[in-house]
Design a protein around this motif. Sequence first.
Motif, PDB file in Angstrom:
ATOM      1  N   TYR A 110       0.855  -1.182   0.000  1.00  0.00           N
ATOM      2  CA  TYR A 110       0.000   0.000   0.000  1.00  0.00           C
ATOM      3  C   TYR A 110       0.890   1.231   0.000  1.00  0.00           C
ATOM      4  O   TYR A 110       2.102   1.148   0.218  1.00  0.00           O
ATOM      5  N   LEU A 111       0.282   2.378  -0.250  1.00  0.00           N
ATOM      6  CA  LEU A 111       1.004   3.648  -0.218  1.00  0.00           C
ATOM      7  C   LEU A 111       0.918   4.267   1.170  1.00  0.00           C
ATOM      8  O   LEU A 111      -0.170   4.321   1.755  1.00  0.00           O
ATOM      9  N   HIS A 112       2.042   4.764   1.659  1.00  0.00           N
ATOM     10  CA  HIS A 112       1.997   5.591   2.860  1.00  0.00           C
ATOM     11  C   HIS A 112       1.374   6.932   2.475  1.00  0.00           C
ATOM     12  O   HIS A 112       1.512   7.362   1.335  1.00  0.00           O
ATOM     13  N   PRO A 113       0.742   7.606   3.420  1.00  0.00           N
ATOM     14  CA  PRO A 113       0.252   8.953   3.117  1.00  0.00           C
ATOM     15  C   PRO A 113       1.425   9.833   2.658  1.00  0.00           C
ATOM     16  O   PRO A 113       2.491   9.835   3.270  1.00  0.00           O
ATOM     17  N   ASP A 114       1.247  10.510   1.567  1.00  0.00           N
ATOM     18  CA  ASP A 114       2.255  11.432   1.019  1.00  0.00           C
ATOM     19  C   ASP A 114       3.566  10.757   0.613  1.00  0.00           C
ATOM     20  O   ASP A 114       4.605  11.415   0.536  1.00  0.00           O
ATOM     21  N   ALA A 115       3.557   9.447   0.363  1.00  0.00           N
ATOM     22  CA  ALA A 115       4.782   8.756  -0.069  1.00  0.00           C
ATOM     23  C   ALA A 115       5.202   9.210  -1.464  1.00  0.00           C
ATOM     24  O   ALA A 115       6.384   9.353  -1.741  1.00  0.00           O
ATOM     25  N   LEU A 116       4.226   9.418  -2.332  1.00  0.00           N
ATOM     26  CA  LEU A 116       4.481   9.885  -3.684  1.00  0.00           C
ATOM     27  C   LEU A 116       3.817  11.244  -3.845  1.00  0.00           C
ATOM     28  O   LEU A 116       2.703  11.449  -3.374  1.00  0.00           O
ATOM     29  N   THR A 117       4.508  12.146  -4.517  1.00  0.00           N
ATOM     30  CA  THR A 117       3.967  13.487  -4.684  1.00  0.00           C
ATOM     31  C   THR A 117       3.780  13.805  -6.159  1.00  0.00           C
ATOM     32  O   THR A 117       4.522  13.291  -7.016  1.00  0.00           O
ATOM     33  N   ALA A 118       2.797  14.647  -6.433  1.00  0.00           N
ATOM     34  CA  ALA A 118       2.551  15.073  -7.813  1.00  0.00           C
ATOM     35  C   ALA A 118       3.828  15.695  -8.368  1.00  0.00           C
ATOM     36  O   ALA A 118       4.530  16.436  -7.674  1.00  0.00           O
ATOM     37  N   GLY A 119       4.147  15.351  -9.577  1.00  0.00           N
ATOM     38  CA  GLY A 119       5.348  15.879 -10.205  1.00  0.00           C
ATOM     39  C   GLY A 119       6.600  15.077  -9.915  1.00  0.00           C
ATOM     40  O   GLY A 119       7.662  15.366 -10.459  1.00  0.00           O
TER      41      GLY A 119
END
Length: 184
Positions: A110-119
Amino acid sequence: MHGWGANAEDVASLLPLLNLPDYQFILPNAPYPYPYSPIGRAWYDLRVENMYEGLVESRKLLIDFLQSLESTTGIPLSRTILSGFSQGGAMTLDVGSKLPLAGLVVMSGYLHPDALTAGQRDIPPTLISHGKYDEVVPLQAALKARDTLKSLGVAAEYHEFDMGHEINPQTLKVLRDFVVNTIS
């Protein structure tokens, strides 16, 4: 990387089934004790009252560890695949998206909150596999990870299997094929 409550020995038992004799595997243990078993380990706490406690520290430890691998193994990160199951899969997405790795393998993660950011750019090609009947990490978590990666332009390969929260032979076959195709 193992999941919450498991350890590196659990993962080691799967290695013969991968049939990758010419590859080197490094199996780290998470830094924290698992609160419900003396042999289990954790990358961070998942209990509601302490949710994600230790994540920042584990992220830093894991990045430092991965960046030290080339000097100890002679293998550059560009020829290294980071792989994890469940909590280890979440760590794979989080930490692996920030390093110049060859690829990422996320099993029941799963993804952690804010693990990947736009851009965010230069995220390695990623394999995601998940059980349709996963009672621990809902299938929706895998779909969210897949869709988020695709929205960032990541080459994301996705597979669902008729299973729960586990690693089955089909998962290992897909993992093996991904490794061989990614590092050739």
